[in-house]
Write an enzyme that holds these catalytic residues in place. Structure first.
Site, PDB file in Angstrom:
ATOM      1  N   GLY A  55       0.816  -1.206   0.000  1.00  0.00           N
ATOM      2  CA  GLY A  55       0.000   0.000   0.000  1.00  0.00           C
ATOM      3  C   GLY A  55       0.850   1.257   0.000  1.00  0.00           C
ATOM      4  O   GLY A  55       1.481   1.600   0.988  1.00  0.00           O
ATOM      5  N   ASP A  96      10.903   8.367  -7.241  1.00  0.00           N
ATOM      6  CA  ASP A  96       9.587   7.879  -6.824  1.00  0.00           C
ATOM      7  C   ASP A  96       8.456   8.738  -7.382  1.00  0.00           C
ATOM      8  O   ASP A  96       7.387   8.232  -7.716  1.00  0.00           O
ATOM      9  CB  ASP A  96       9.488   7.855  -5.293  1.00  0.00           C
ATOM     10  CG  ASP A  96      10.265   6.681  -4.680  1.00  0.00           C
ATOM     11  OD1 ASP A  96      10.913   5.940  -5.437  1.00  0.00           O
ATOM     12  OD2 ASP A  96      10.202   6.529  -3.440  1.00  0.00           O
ATOM     13  N   ALA A 104      15.848   2.904  -5.212  1.00  0.00           N
ATOM     14  CA  ALA A 104      16.861   3.945  -5.038  1.00  0.00           C
ATOM     15  C   ALA A 104      17.781   4.051  -6.251  1.00  0.00           C
ATOM     16  O   ALA A 104      18.106   5.148  -6.702  1.00  0.00           O
ATOM     17  CB  ALA A 104      17.679   3.642  -3.784  1.00  0.00           C
ATOM     18  N   HIS A 227      36.771 -20.543  -9.741  1.00  0.00           N
ATOM     19  CA  HIS A 227      36.117 -21.672  -9.066  1.00  0.00           C
ATOM     20  C   HIS A 227      36.742 -21.854  -7.688  1.00  0.00           C
ATOM     21  O   HIS A 227      37.952 -21.719  -7.549  1.00  0.00           O
ATOM     22  CB  HIS A 227      36.313 -22.938  -9.894  1.00  0.00           C
ATOM     23  CG  HIS A 227      35.757 -24.155  -9.228  1.00  0.00           C
ATOM     24  ND1 HIS A 227      34.406 -24.441  -9.201  1.00  0.00           N
ATOM     25  CD2 HIS A 227      36.373 -25.164  -8.546  1.00  0.00           C
ATOM     26  CE1 HIS A 227      34.208 -25.571  -8.540  1.00  0.00           C
ATOM     27  NE2 HIS A 227      35.385 -26.022  -8.131  1.00  0.00           N
TER      28      HIS A 227
END
Ligand code: FAD
Length: 261
Positions: A55, A96, A104, A227
């Site tokens: 929400g 945003d 971010a 590896h």
């Protein structure tokens, strides 16, 4: 990928209800009673605390955007073109305030690109936006999922490599999860990578570079990795997409176990 986290949560004694909706709660003498509608019917859960983690809605209250000539759309987000230019051509929106995904690194990249566009009109092309979820184990992804690629009508090669077959994961006993690579079947370009498992949020960086550079699964397969390390799982998932992974059993891509066309 989410199933890997769900299985781990169940192992930790967490009860997971999917396709369910928490519809209400009551506080009875300090104990919280939550009512949940599940596909199997209503379930009641007693709890000491409730954490709501969904929400979000934009809020520009008191900012008088209209006075600056900025418009807000029906979803409550600032109206802008795909360069972020708002109805006032001298004002750009980033982060945003420009809408999802709310991340971010997206906000920061958009800020830099928008500044470059304003300064010299030459931003880089849009980059794929990775996401990471810091669950246990972690989940991370970049680019298209197999389902998204198929929904776009693309023919894909898919390779999976489980951490149970990774020497490093075995040594650190961190065996839950896998790397999944989705590639375009004709160009062999990596379209997307999903990882659930140890250090997924770190491992996704190499996949971001592969996508940014337009790497093919052959490019990744031909890149030597030290590896025993976890990034070898990305290498082997790419090999699996070609039906060529060495450390898992698989048939050829046409009739595949690890790989699927
Ligand atoms: C709890 C939480 C956890 C998160 N975790 C992650 C994560 O792990 N990874 C991730 O990628 N993203 C995460 N996010 C999201 C991330 O924080 C945002 O996507 C990011 O901060 C957006 O950047 P922004 O510059 O758009 O906005 P913001 O970082 O919110 O910056 C906006 C700034 O504007 C200022 N401001 C607001 N109103 C005014 C005003 N009227 N005048 C002047 N200044 C004003 C604010 O004080 C603020 O400093 C999280 C968010 C939350 C809330």
């Amino acid at each position: 990928l989410a199933q890997v986290v769900a299985k781990s949560a169940v192992k930790l004694g967490i009860k997971v209800l999917v396709s369910s909706k928490a519809v209400k709660f009551e506080d009875r003498n300090g104990t919280l009673h939550v009512q949940v509608d599940t596909p199997e019917g209503e379930v009641r859960i007693e709890a000491s605390n409730i954490l709501v983690s969904i929400g979000k809605r934009p809020s520009f209250e008191g900012m008088a955007l209209e006075a600056a000539g900025i418009r807000v759309n029906a979803k409550g987000l600032i109206e802008a073109d795909d360069t972020g230019k708002t109805a006032n051509a001298r004002i750009f929106v980033i982060g945003d305030a420009s809408g999802p995904p709310y991340l971010a690194h997206k906000a920061s990249y958009q800020g830099i690109q928008t500044a470059l566009r304003i300064a010299n009109g030459k931003p880089s092309p849009p980059a794929p936006i990775p996401l990471a979820v810091f669950t246990d184990p972690e989940v991370a992804s970049v680019g298209l999922s197999e389902a998204e690629a198929r929904a776009l009508g693309l023919k894909v090669l898919v390779g999976r490599f489980p951490f149970t077959a990774s020497g490093r994961a075995l040594a650190s006993r961190d065996l839950d999860g896998l790397v999944k690579v989705t590639a375009d079947a004709s160009t062999r370009r990596v379209l997307g990578v999903g990882i659930a498992g140890p250090n997924a949020s770190d491992l996704i960086g190499e996949a971001c570079l592969a996508l940014r550079m337009g790497a093919t699964v052959e490019d990744v397969s031909a890149t030597l990795h030290p590896h025993p390390t976890l990034p070898e799982a990305f290498l082997e998932a790419s090999e699996a997409a070609l039906g060529q992974a060495i450390h898992i059993l698989q048939r050829t891509p046409s009739g595949s176990a690890g790989a699927s066309a």
